[in-house]
Each structure stands twice: as C-alpha cells, then as structure tokens.
Design a protein around this motif. Structure first.
Motif, PDB file in Angstrom:
ATOM      1  N   ASP A 124       0.829  -1.207   0.000  1.00  0.00           N
ATOM      2  CA  ASP A 124       0.000   0.000   0.000  1.00  0.00           C
ATOM      3  C   ASP A 124       0.864   1.258   0.000  1.00  0.00           C
ATOM      4  N   GLY A 125       2.012   1.173  -0.695  1.00  0.00           N
ATOM      5  CA  GLY A 125       2.883   2.328  -0.841  1.00  0.00           C
ATOM      6  C   GLY A 125       3.819   2.578   0.316  1.00  0.00           C
ATOM      7  N   GLU A 126       3.745   1.766   1.369  1.00  0.00           N
ATOM      8  CA  GLU A 126       4.594   1.942   2.544  1.00  0.00           C
ATOM      9  C   GLU A 126       5.586   0.785   2.660  1.00  0.00           C
ATOM     10  N   ALA A 127       6.835   1.144   2.887  1.00  0.00           N
ATOM     11  CA  ALA A 127       7.856   0.112   3.089  1.00  0.00           C
ATOM     12  C   ALA A 127       7.552  -0.651   4.371  1.00  0.00           C
ATOM     13  N   PHE A 128       7.757  -1.948   4.350  1.00  0.00           N
ATOM     14  CA  PHE A 128       7.476  -2.762   5.542  1.00  0.00           C
ATOM     15  C   PHE A 128       8.771  -3.372   6.076  1.00  0.00           C
ATOM     16  N   GLU A 129       8.719  -3.690   7.354  1.00  0.00           N
ATOM     17  CA  GLU A 129       9.903  -4.209   8.035  1.00  0.00           C
ATOM     18  C   GLU A 129      10.331  -5.543   7.420  1.00  0.00           C
ATOM     19  N   GLY A 130      11.621  -5.669   7.189  1.00  0.00           N
ATOM     20  CA  GLY A 130      12.156  -6.910   6.651  1.00  0.00           C
ATOM     21  C   GLY A 130      12.076  -7.000   5.150  1.00  0.00           C
ATOM     22  N   GLY A 131      11.607  -5.945   4.476  1.00  0.00           N
ATOM     23  CA  GLY A 131      11.433  -6.014   3.031  1.00  0.00           C
ATOM     24  C   GLY A 131      12.511  -5.311   2.237  1.00  0.00           C
ATOM     25  N   THR A 132      13.601  -4.947   2.909  1.00  0.00           N
ATOM     26  CA  THR A 132      14.663  -4.192   2.237  1.00  0.00           C
ATOM     27  C   THR A 132      16.007  -4.883   2.423  1.00  0.00           C
ATOM     28  N   ALA A 133      16.800  -4.896   1.353  1.00  0.00           N
ATOM     29  CA  ALA A 133      18.149  -5.459   1.435  1.00  0.00           C
ATOM     30  C   ALA A 133      19.016  -4.856   0.347  1.00  0.00           C
ATOM     31  N   ASN A 134      20.310  -4.792   0.616  1.00  0.00           N
ATOM     32  CA  ASN A 134      21.281  -4.314  -0.361  1.00  0.00           C
ATOM     33  C   ASN A 134      22.354  -5.368  -0.581  1.00  0.00           C
ATOM     34  N   ASN A 135      22.826  -5.436  -1.818  1.00  0.00           N
ATOM     35  CA  ASN A 135      23.901  -6.366  -2.174  1.00  0.00           C
ATOM     36  C   ASN A 135      23.565  -7.800  -1.753  1.00  0.00           C
ATOM     37  N   TYR A 136      22.350  -8.173  -2.040  1.00  0.00           N
ATOM     38  CA  TYR A 136      21.878  -9.507  -1.665  1.00  0.00           C
ATOM     39  C   TYR A 136      22.105 -10.478  -2.819  1.00  0.00           C
ATOM     40  N   ASP A 137      22.810 -11.566  -2.546  1.00  0.00           N
ATOM     41  CA  ASP A 137      23.086 -12.573  -3.572  1.00  0.00           C
ATOM     42  C   ASP A 137      21.958 -13.604  -3.597  1.00  0.00           C
ATOM     43  N   LEU A 138      21.383 -13.811  -4.765  1.00  0.00           N
ATOM     44  CA  LEU A 138      20.257 -14.718  -4.907  1.00  0.00           C
ATOM     45  C   LEU A 138      20.452 -15.594  -6.137  1.00  0.00           C
TER      46      LEU A 138
END
Length: 442
Positions: A124-138
């Motif tokens: 709903d347009g708002e960032a949620f906890e645990g939904g952000t990461a940088n330089n993540y290898d997948l």
C-alpha cells in the motif's frame, strides 16, 4: 557467540569422536573447542592396580550400571545408492561454484544465475519491516524467495531497476503480510553465470578429459561419501542402542565430580575468552546459574554413564586401553586429526579426552563386529526414507512458498551420549538468523 550456543560447545568433552571416527571437523570449526578442551582438561588418567588406564575410578562397574545386550544386536549397514540425479545435482553445484561475472551489457538474467540485487518492498505504498536489502546474492530459480520474486528478475539486465508485484502466501509466517499483495523495487547490481558442462570446460578446469570421465569421478566421490555416511551411521546406531538401553544404578561420586569440574572449567574458559566472569558469561547467554548447575549435573551423569558402559564392556571382553587394538586406534586418530604425533594430539585435546575417545571407538568396533545385519531392515528403511522424503519434499515446497528454511534441529533425546561423541546472508532463507532485514522477501 549466539545466545545459548556455548551450551553445545560445553558438552564437547570428547571433541575427537564424531560418530565414532568418521567425520572429522574442520580446523576452523573446532578451534574454539580445542582451545577450551586444552584449558579445561586438567584431570589425570585413572589406572588400576596393574597400571592399566581406566575411564572410571571404580575397579568394577557391576554395582553401578546394568549394561544392555551388546552382542548380537541387529544393525543396518545399507549404503545409499548413488543415482544419476545425485550426480547431476552435484555437478550443478560444482558448476555453480565456478560461476563467472557476466559483463555483456546486453546479457539478461536467466535461471541458474546468481544475481546481486538491492530491493525495497512496499505494501500500500509503505515500506514494511524486513522487506529491504542491499547487495543480496540470490540464485535465480532456487525458490528461496516468495513466489513471483525470482521469476520477476529473469530477463533483467545489469543496472536495471524493475517493480515486481507479488502476493504473499496465506501461510506466510508474518500475519500482517500473509495473503497480501506487495511490490518489490529490484535493482540488479551484477550477476554471475555458471559455465556449461562441456569437454572443453572439463579439460580446462579438472584433471579429466571429457564430461563422461568427470561424471564418473563425481559418482566415485558420492559413493565414497555415502560409504562414510553409512559407516558413521552404523557406529552411531551401534553405540546409541547400547547406551540407551543400559541403566545406571548408582553414579560413582568421584567421577561425577570430575565431570562437573570439566564442564565448569570449559565454561570458565569461554568466559575468559569473552573477558567475563563465569556468572556474567552464563547469564549473558540467557541461562540462569541454577539452570547452569543443573546442566553441569546432566552433562556429568551422561558422561559417567558412557564411561561406565565402555569400561564395563572392555572389562568383560578382556580389553584395555593399552592393548594392541587400542594403540592402533590411537595411531588412526593421530593420522586423522593431522596432529603429527600423539603428544600433539594430547596437547590439543587432553589425555582424558583421548583415552575416552579410544575406548568409545574400540567398543563401537566390538559391537559392530558382533552384530547381526538384517538387509531387509535396510530395504524397509530405504522404502521408509523414500516415503518420508516425499512427505518432506511436499512440506519443503510449502515452506519454500512461505519463504521459510528452518535450521536442522538436533535430536536431544540422546544428548548425553552424543555430546560425548560430537564436536558440537540473509534472513530470506532462515527465520532464525540474527539478521532479519530480508524477512519480508522470503
């Protein structure tokens, strides 16, 4: 050290014996345990009137322990067959480990590539906890993220940013996100691609001349691993069968006190490494001193029970820790643990731990040599494993959909016995990891 993790380390009184003699831990994994073993193992070996080394202080164990039948027990020595699928999976793993960065600006990500990404999840347009990461290898196609996440990355280029819409599974562990639609803004930093298995790659990167030779080498490697796993399982089962079915009538007080002292000195050694007093260190691990004292007793009783059983069997069968067979095991340990010589082995682990390990391995050898082997039991077990594997696979699929990959949980039913024998990215793959920043994408 993770909370309560020290408890696993503190029961490493016999750090040498992993399932008897099969799996030897890497130096990196066992360095802390070795350091505390050396510091904690200040007890001297026990001897009888004839000068033979003993594992317990009493001359006879009969009044202390009732030992279960240890001759003629039924064991399964089935070795798991290596399948073509096993080989293909191992080859794929090996190729994945040889992945190389893709520098072609026009190249797009495909299944099997390892992408390094940044992402931000919003609901709903708002960032949620645990939904952000940088330089993540997948690894794309690994199924470690929620459905739609990895699929949305396929076809992207290096430097590209894209919004990927996903729906969290109804069974997702975070109830605020379960069943909800979210958008992940994903930016590809770079990506790597495993090489194709060809004769040319094999010749350039291995000691083999073509893919057939290479696959045969992988088959041999897997067969050796299965053989070792079967042997370790056999030793573990042989010992645990006897240990579990034996009963201590009375614990020799001296031996229990010695074991408690060993446990506490190991804890003190870890506290010293952390530059803390014992009580502060224990409480920093989320354990009360009352619980710690109880753990000392539990450890001591398990350790003494093991030594009573080992010594009782050795006495009944005319074995000593100084006989030819035990000396051969001693040489085996020296070679296996690359200690150089016996003195180095003892210096690392302590004389008592070395003696206990040799005794345990000798008794395991005896139990195995005098066991019955029911091949139909092995076939039944294999069939059961297959059925269980299917069930597990189904559960695994459900967990993957929810983005959960649980840590392996050790069976604590035989903690007492096994502790004497054992050396004891992102939250997108594990809900129990300390870093939970990627939880929302799992």
């Amino acid at each position: 050290m993770k909370r309560k993790a020290y408890l696993a380390a503190l029961v490493m009184c016999m750090a040498l014996a992993v399932n008897g003699c099969g799996n030897n831990k890497s130096e990196a994994d066992s360095s802390d345990a070795q350091a505390t073993e050396q510091e904690a193992d200040t007890l001297s070996s026990k001897t009888d009137s004839e000068g033979n080394t003993r594992l317990v202080s009493v001359d006879s164990v009969e009044k202390y322990v009732t030992i279960a039948d240890y001759k003629g027990i039924t064991l399964d020595n089935t070795v798991q067959e290596v399948t073509d699928t096993d080989i293909d999976n191992r080859v794929a793993e090996n190729l994945q480990n040889k992945s190389e960065t893709v520098n072609d600006a026009d190249a797009v990500i495909q299944n099997g590539d390892t992408a390094t990404i940044n992402f931000v999840g919003t609901k709903d347009g708002e960032a949620f906890e645990g939904g952000t990461a940088n330089n993540y290898d997948l690894v794309i196609g690994s199924g470690t993220m929620i459905p739609g996440f990895e699929e949305g990355i396929v076809g992207m280029k290096k430097g590209e940013t894209k919004d990927v819409t996903v729906t969290f599974p109804e069974s997702y562990r975070n109830s605020d996100l379960a069943g909800q639609e979210a958008v992940f803004q994903i930016t590809v930093q770079s990506f790597k691609r495993p090489p194709e298995l060809t004769d040319g790659w094999v010749t350039a990167n291995t000691d083999y001349q073509n893919t057939d030779e290479y696959k045969e080498s992988v088959r041999s490697e897997l067969e050796q691993e299965n053989q070792e796993q079967a042997e370790n399982s056999l030793r573990s089962t042989a010992w645990n069968t006897v240990y579990t079915n034996s009963e201590v009538v009375e614990y020799p007080e001296e031996d229990v006190n010695d074991a408690v002292e060993t446990f506490k000195k190991q804890a003190e050694a870890y506290a010293k490494q952390a530059d803390m007093e014992l009580e502060d260190f224990v409480e920093s691990q989320g354990v009360s001193m009352d619980d710690f004292e109880a753990q000392c007793q539990q450890y001591a009783q398990a350790k003494v029970k093991q030594n009573l059983i080992i010594q009782g069997i050795m006495d009944a069968e005319g074995m000593t820790l100084d006989d030819e067979e035990c000396l051969a095991i001693q040489d085996q340990l020296v070679e296996q643990y690359a200690s150089g010589d016996l003195a180095a082995l003892i210096d690392t682990y302590g004389q008592v731990a070395v003696d206990e390990t040799i005794g345990l391995m000798r008794v395991e050898d005896f139990i195995i040599a005098n066991a019955n082997y029911d091949q139909t039991a092995g076939e039944d077990a294999e069939a059961a494993d297959t059925e269980e594997g299917q069930t597990t696979d189904e559960a695994g699929e459900e967990q993957t959909a929810a983005g959960e990959t649980e840590e392996e949980k050790q069976d604590t039913a035989n903690d007492g016995a096994d502790s004497e024998k054992a050396d004891s990215n992102a939250d997108a793959q594990d809900t129990n990891t300390e870093d939970s920043s990627q939880e929302g994408a799992e």
